[in-house]
Design a protein around this motif. Structure first.
Motif, PDB file in Angstrom:
ATOM      1  N   THR A   1       0.800  -1.233   0.000  1.00  0.00           N
ATOM      2  CA  THR A   1       0.000   0.000   0.000  1.00  0.00           C
ATOM      3  C   THR A   1       0.833   1.283   0.000  1.00  0.00           C
ATOM      4  O   THR A   1       0.605   2.173  -0.833  1.00  0.00           O
ATOM      5  CB  THR A   1      -0.960   0.014   1.203  1.00  0.00           C
ATOM      6  OG1 THR A   1      -1.734  -1.201   1.211  1.00  0.00           O
ATOM      7  CG2 THR A   1      -1.898   1.211   1.145  1.00  0.00           C
ATOM      8  N   TRP A   2       1.760   1.421   0.932  1.00  0.00           N
ATOM      9  CA  TRP A   2       2.485   2.687   1.086  1.00  0.00           C
ATOM     10  C   TRP A   2       3.892   2.589   0.510  1.00  0.00           C
ATOM     11  O   TRP A   2       4.660   1.698   0.880  1.00  0.00           O
ATOM     12  CB  TRP A   2       2.582   3.076   2.566  1.00  0.00           C
ATOM     13  CG  TRP A   2       1.284   3.529   3.149  1.00  0.00           C
ATOM     14  CD1 TRP A   2       0.758   4.788   3.102  1.00  0.00           C
ATOM     15  CD2 TRP A   2       0.345   2.739   3.897  1.00  0.00           C
ATOM     16  NE1 TRP A   2      -0.452   4.829   3.750  1.00  0.00           N
ATOM     17  CE2 TRP A   2      -0.735   3.586   4.252  1.00  0.00           C
ATOM     18  CE3 TRP A   2       0.306   1.403   4.287  1.00  0.00           C
ATOM     19  CZ2 TRP A   2      -1.830   3.136   4.985  1.00  0.00           C
ATOM     20  CZ3 TRP A   2      -0.779   0.956   5.000  1.00  0.00           C
ATOM     21  CH2 TRP A   2      -1.831   1.813   5.351  1.00  0.00           C
ATOM     22  N   ASN A   3       4.231   3.519  -0.388  1.00  0.00           N
ATOM     23  CA  ASN A   3       5.590   3.597  -0.893  1.00  0.00           C
ATOM     24  C   ASN A   3       6.514   3.950   0.275  1.00  0.00           C
ATOM     25  O   ASN A   3       6.306   4.960   0.963  1.00  0.00           O
ATOM     26  CB  ASN A   3       5.683   4.668  -1.985  1.00  0.00           C
ATOM     27  CG  ASN A   3       7.021   4.634  -2.688  1.00  0.00           C
ATOM     28  OD1 ASN A   3       7.386   3.634  -3.295  1.00  0.00           O
ATOM     29  ND2 ASN A   3       7.760   5.733  -2.597  1.00  0.00           N
ATOM     30  N   ILE A   4       7.491   3.121   0.533  1.00  0.00           N
ATOM     31  CA  ILE A   4       8.291   3.265   1.743  1.00  0.00           C
ATOM     32  C   ILE A   4       9.119   4.551   1.716  1.00  0.00           C
ATOM     33  O   ILE A   4       9.191   5.285   2.710  1.00  0.00           O
ATOM     34  CB  ILE A   4       9.209   2.033   1.930  1.00  0.00           C
ATOM     35  CG1 ILE A   4       8.350   0.783   2.166  1.00  0.00           C
ATOM     36  CG2 ILE A   4      10.175   2.247   3.098  1.00  0.00           C
ATOM     37  CD1 ILE A   4       9.133  -0.510   2.230  1.00  0.00           C
ATOM     38  N   GLU A   5       9.733   4.872   0.589  1.00  0.00           N
ATOM     39  CA  GLU A   5      10.566   6.074   0.511  1.00  0.00           C
ATOM     40  C   GLU A   5       9.741   7.354   0.599  1.00  0.00           C
ATOM     41  O   GLU A   5      10.195   8.356   1.145  1.00  0.00           O
ATOM     42  CB  GLU A   5      11.372   6.069  -0.787  1.00  0.00           C
ATOM     43  CG  GLU A   5      12.421   4.972  -0.870  1.00  0.00           C
ATOM     44  CD  GLU A   5      13.193   5.036  -2.172  1.00  0.00           C
ATOM     45  OE1 GLU A   5      12.883   5.919  -3.014  1.00  0.00           O
ATOM     46  OE2 GLU A   5      14.105   4.214  -2.351  1.00  0.00           O
ATOM     47  N   ASP A   6       8.551   7.337   0.058  1.00  0.00           N
ATOM     48  CA  ASP A   6       7.700   8.523   0.032  1.00  0.00           C
ATOM     49  C   ASP A   6       6.239   8.081   0.106  1.00  0.00           C
ATOM     50  O   ASP A   6       5.615   7.766  -0.903  1.00  0.00           O
ATOM     51  CB  ASP A   6       7.935   9.332  -1.245  1.00  0.00           C
ATOM     52  CG  ASP A   6       7.076  10.589  -1.308  1.00  0.00           C
ATOM     53  OD1 ASP A   6       6.301  10.839  -0.360  1.00  0.00           O
ATOM     54  OD2 ASP A   6       7.167  11.324  -2.311  1.00  0.00           O
ATOM     55  N   PRO A   7       5.640   8.057   1.307  1.00  0.00           N
ATOM     56  CA  PRO A   7       4.274   7.540   1.458  1.00  0.00           C
ATOM     57  C   PRO A   7       3.183   8.474   0.937  1.00  0.00           C
ATOM     58  O   PRO A   7       1.997   8.170   1.117  1.00  0.00           O
ATOM     59  CB  PRO A   7       4.150   7.320   2.970  1.00  0.00           C
ATOM     60  CG  PRO A   7       5.122   8.281   3.569  1.00  0.00           C
ATOM     61  CD  PRO A   7       6.259   8.376   2.606  1.00  0.00           C
ATOM     62  N   THR A   8       3.566   9.598   0.298  1.00  0.00           N
ATOM     63  CA  THR A   8       2.532  10.362  -0.403  1.00  0.00           C
ATOM     64  C   THR A   8       2.162   9.660  -1.709  1.00  0.00           C
ATOM     65  O   THR A   8       1.223  10.070  -2.390  1.00  0.00           O
ATOM     66  CB  THR A   8       2.994  11.800  -0.718  1.00  0.00           C
ATOM     67  OG1 THR A   8       4.100  11.760  -1.618  1.00  0.00           O
ATOM     68  CG2 THR A   8       3.382  12.535   0.558  1.00  0.00           C
ATOM     69  N   LEU A   9       2.902   8.610  -2.040  1.00  0.00           N
ATOM     70  CA  LEU A   9       2.555   7.725  -3.146  1.00  0.00           C
ATOM     71  C   LEU A   9       2.004   6.437  -2.544  1.00  0.00           C
ATOM     72  O   LEU A   9       2.701   5.738  -1.795  1.00  0.00           O
ATOM     73  CB  LEU A   9       3.770   7.420  -4.015  1.00  0.00           C
ATOM     74  CG  LEU A   9       3.600   6.330  -5.087  1.00  0.00           C
ATOM     75  CD1 LEU A   9       2.530   6.737  -6.105  1.00  0.00           C
ATOM     76  CD2 LEU A   9       4.924   6.041  -5.785  1.00  0.00           C
ATOM     77  N   THR A  10       0.747   6.121  -2.835  1.00  0.00           N
ATOM     78  CA  THR A  10       0.120   4.935  -2.258  1.00  0.00           C
ATOM     79  C   THR A  10      -0.528   4.107  -3.362  1.00  0.00           C
ATOM     80  O   THR A  10      -0.780   4.586  -4.466  1.00  0.00           O
ATOM     81  CB  THR A  10      -0.948   5.319  -1.215  1.00  0.00           C
ATOM     82  OG1 THR A  10      -1.927   6.171  -1.831  1.00  0.00           O
ATOM     83  CG2 THR A  10      -0.326   6.041  -0.031  1.00  0.00           C
ATOM     84  N   PHE A  11      -0.817   2.842  -3.022  1.00  0.00           N
ATOM     85  CA  PHE A  11      -1.399   1.896  -3.976  1.00  0.00           C
ATOM     86  C   PHE A  11      -2.590   1.199  -3.327  1.00  0.00           C
ATOM     87  O   PHE A  11      -2.499   0.745  -2.186  1.00  0.00           O
ATOM     88  CB  PHE A  11      -0.362   0.851  -4.399  1.00  0.00           C
ATOM     89  CG  PHE A  11       0.852   1.438  -5.058  1.00  0.00           C
ATOM     90  CD1 PHE A  11       0.930   1.503  -6.445  1.00  0.00           C
ATOM     91  CD2 PHE A  11       1.914   1.918  -4.307  1.00  0.00           C
ATOM     92  CE1 PHE A  11       2.046   2.044  -7.071  1.00  0.00           C
ATOM     93  CE2 PHE A  11       3.034   2.454  -4.922  1.00  0.00           C
ATOM     94  CZ  PHE A  11       3.103   2.517  -6.306  1.00  0.00           C
ATOM     95  N   VAL A  12      -3.684   1.099  -4.063  1.00  0.00           N
ATOM     96  CA  VAL A  12      -4.874   0.395  -3.595  1.00  0.00           C
ATOM     97  C   VAL A  12      -5.246  -0.657  -4.633  1.00  0.00           C
ATOM     98  O   VAL A  12      -5.323  -0.363  -5.826  1.00  0.00           O
ATOM     99  CB  VAL A  12      -6.056   1.361  -3.373  1.00  0.00           C
ATOM    100  CG1 VAL A  12      -7.332   0.584  -3.066  1.00  0.00           C
ATOM    101  CG2 VAL A  12      -5.748   2.336  -2.244  1.00  0.00           C
ATOM    102  N   GLY A  13      -5.443  -1.883  -4.182  1.00  0.00           N
ATOM    103  CA  GLY A  13      -5.873  -2.952  -5.084  1.00  0.00           C
ATOM    104  C   GLY A  13      -4.751  -3.758  -5.689  1.00  0.00           C
ATOM    105  O   GLY A  13      -4.982  -4.533  -6.616  1.00  0.00           O
ATOM    106  N   MET A  14      -3.543  -3.620  -5.187  1.00  0.00           N
ATOM    107  CA  MET A  14      -2.410  -4.372  -5.737  1.00  0.00           C
ATOM    108  C   MET A  14      -2.163  -5.636  -4.923  1.00  0.00           C
ATOM    109  O   MET A  14      -1.030  -5.984  -4.595  1.00  0.00           O
ATOM    110  CB  MET A  14      -1.141  -3.500  -5.755  1.00  0.00           C
ATOM    111  CG  MET A  14      -1.307  -2.180  -6.457  1.00  0.00           C
ATOM    112  SD  MET A  14      -1.727  -2.371  -8.204  1.00  0.00           S
ATOM    113  CE  MET A  14      -2.224  -0.698  -8.608  1.00  0.00           C
ATOM    114  N   LEU A  15      -3.237  -6.304  -4.556  1.00  0.00           N
ATOM    115  CA  LEU A  15      -3.122  -7.527  -3.767  1.00  0.00           C
ATOM    116  C   LEU A  15      -4.177  -8.520  -4.234  1.00  0.00           C
ATOM    117  O   LEU A  15      -5.008  -8.230  -5.076  1.00  0.00           O
ATOM    118  CB  LEU A  15      -3.266  -7.227  -2.269  1.00  0.00           C
ATOM    119  CG  LEU A  15      -4.365  -6.261  -1.829  1.00  0.00           C
ATOM    120  CD1 LEU A  15      -5.721  -6.927  -1.849  1.00  0.00           C
ATOM    121  CD2 LEU A  15      -4.081  -5.718  -0.449  1.00  0.00           C
ATOM    122  N   GLY A  16      -4.128  -9.711  -3.691  1.00  0.00           N
ATOM    123  CA  GLY A  16      -5.068 -10.751  -4.078  1.00  0.00           C
ATOM    124  C   GLY A  16      -5.268 -11.717  -2.926  1.00  0.00           C
ATOM    125  O   GLY A  16      -4.870 -11.458  -1.796  1.00  0.00           O
ATOM    126  N   GLY A  17      -5.869 -12.863  -3.239  1.00  0.00           N
ATOM    127  CA  GLY A  17      -6.043 -13.887  -2.216  1.00  0.00           C
ATOM    128  C   GLY A  17      -7.433 -13.956  -1.631  1.00  0.00           C
ATOM    129  O   GLY A  17      -7.689 -14.771  -0.744  1.00  0.00           O
TER     130      GLY A  17
END
Length: 376
Positions: free
Chosen positions: A243-259
């Protein structure tokens, strides 16, 4: 699995009713799309949409995210830039097909165009009527396609499986008299059209090889992230909890998972991300701790769907995101994430059971039909 406050529609397709009955947990893709669009449009959120527009590039400059955007109108390209404080990437990861590196695959595709295909491009079973087909893979895409074409394709349909199938379903999807299980493909012969398997056997005159082998990540508009992805094994590196870009958490990701728990998992991510970017969530762990989470996961899961799957640790995932999100701020209409309910595991396992029972009924019917024909 639906969102917390928005239950799935009860509408069932004719095919679903035939296969699973009135209590089916499955919905037609058009029904799901209408449901999601209805949720979005009911609060006039469509006014925030910029449709038919591509993000060509997204880079951080002077503390802001600068997006280069492009729209085609009246046959002309219009380019412009906009700046934002944060960027949420929710473009999904079921877009770029992934195929295993097999000797002769590229040459085979050139020699026999349209034989090699990916499950992404599967549209209808009728295209495979009377065809000799090999389906590669043992996950959901492979299951669905095999049983979709089973009644129209030439028998048997070959299922090429490398290793073991998904634990949740086991071998049940492949126990059918019209399915022949083969091991993984070792190489392909572009000179003869033969497809060789790891047990030394081969097939000839195959009309279609459908790879149900999943997808890989791609972010061409994020050059730094794209470079990291290229160097990784089908995973999103440098990102904490997917979810959270480690170097800069103002960049985030939603839906990049499964299972599993698809919409519910995305909802938990979205709420946690929104509160984090609004400064209302709990702080993320220190960067060394986030990096250690990634290091351990790579060591245990390597890459691919095992890495980005939240199964079987569903409760751990949901409680972590609920803890980070915290409650909505006083005076706001933010969404409150309830504690994880273990009964949800029963709902999820019920979907697996429905699939297993459906395959069993289909196998029994085919076996009984075979016995009748044998007596005749």
């Amino acid at each position: 699995m639906s969102y917390t406050q928005e239950p799935l529609p009860t509408k069932l397709s004719t095919r679903t009713l035939e296969d699973y009955g009135p209590g089916s947990p499955f919905r037609h893709h058009a029904t799901i799309r209408e449901w999601i669009e209805g949720i979005f449009f009911r609060s006039n959120y469509d006014k925030l949409l910029e449709l038919e527009t591509t993000v060509e590039r997204a880079v951080k400059e002077n503390g802001e995210w600068v997006l280069t955007l492009r729209k085609v109108a009246s046959g002309r390209n219009y380019w412009w830039r906009e700046t934002f404080d944060a960027l949420v990437v929710s473009s999904g990861h079921y877009n770029i097909p992934w195929l295993p590196e097999l000797p002769g695959l590229v040459e085979f595709d050139k020699a026999f165009p349209k034989v090699i295909r990916h499950s992404k491009h599967f549209r209808r079973a009728s295209e495979y009527k009377g065809k000799r087909v090999v389906v590669v893979g043992s996950s959901v895409s492979a299951h669905e396609i095999i049983h979709e074409i089973l009644d129209v394709a030439e028998a048997p349909v070959y299922a090429s499986i490398r290793g073991e199938p998904l634990p949740a379903f086991g071998w049940e999807p492949f126990k059918h008299p019209r399915i022949s299980v083969k091991p993984g493909i070792s190489h392909l012969e572009p000179q003869t059209g033969r497809i060789h398997f790891t047990d030394g056997s081969h097939l000839e005159n195959v009309d279609a090889v459908i790879f149900g082998t999943g997808y890989t990540f791609s972010f061409p508009f994020l050059p730094d992230v794209q470079e990291r992805v290229r160097e990784a094994d089908r995973r999103l590196p440098g990102v904490y909890q997917h979810t959270w870009n480690i170097e800069d958490p103002t960049l985030t990701f939603v839906g990049m998972l499964g299972g599993g728990f698809t919409f519910r998992a995305y909802e938990w991510q979205a709420v946690a991300v929104a509160r984090f970017l609004a400064g209302r969530s709990k702080p993320l762990p220190p960067i060394p701790e986030q990096l250690e989470w990634e290091r351990k996961r790579v060591a245990e899961k390597r890459g691919g769907k095992d890495y980005y799957s939240i199964a079987p640790n569903y409760e751990e995932f949901f409680e972590l995101f609920r803890d980070i999100a915290g409650p909505p701020a006083p005076g706001t209409n933010g969404r409150r994430l309830p504690p994880f309910d273990p009964k949800l595991l029963e709902v999820w396992s019920g979907m697996v059971t429905a699939k297993l029972e459906g395959w069993q009924r289909k196998r029994n019917a085919a076996e009984n039909e075979g016995l009748v024909r044998a007596k005749l």
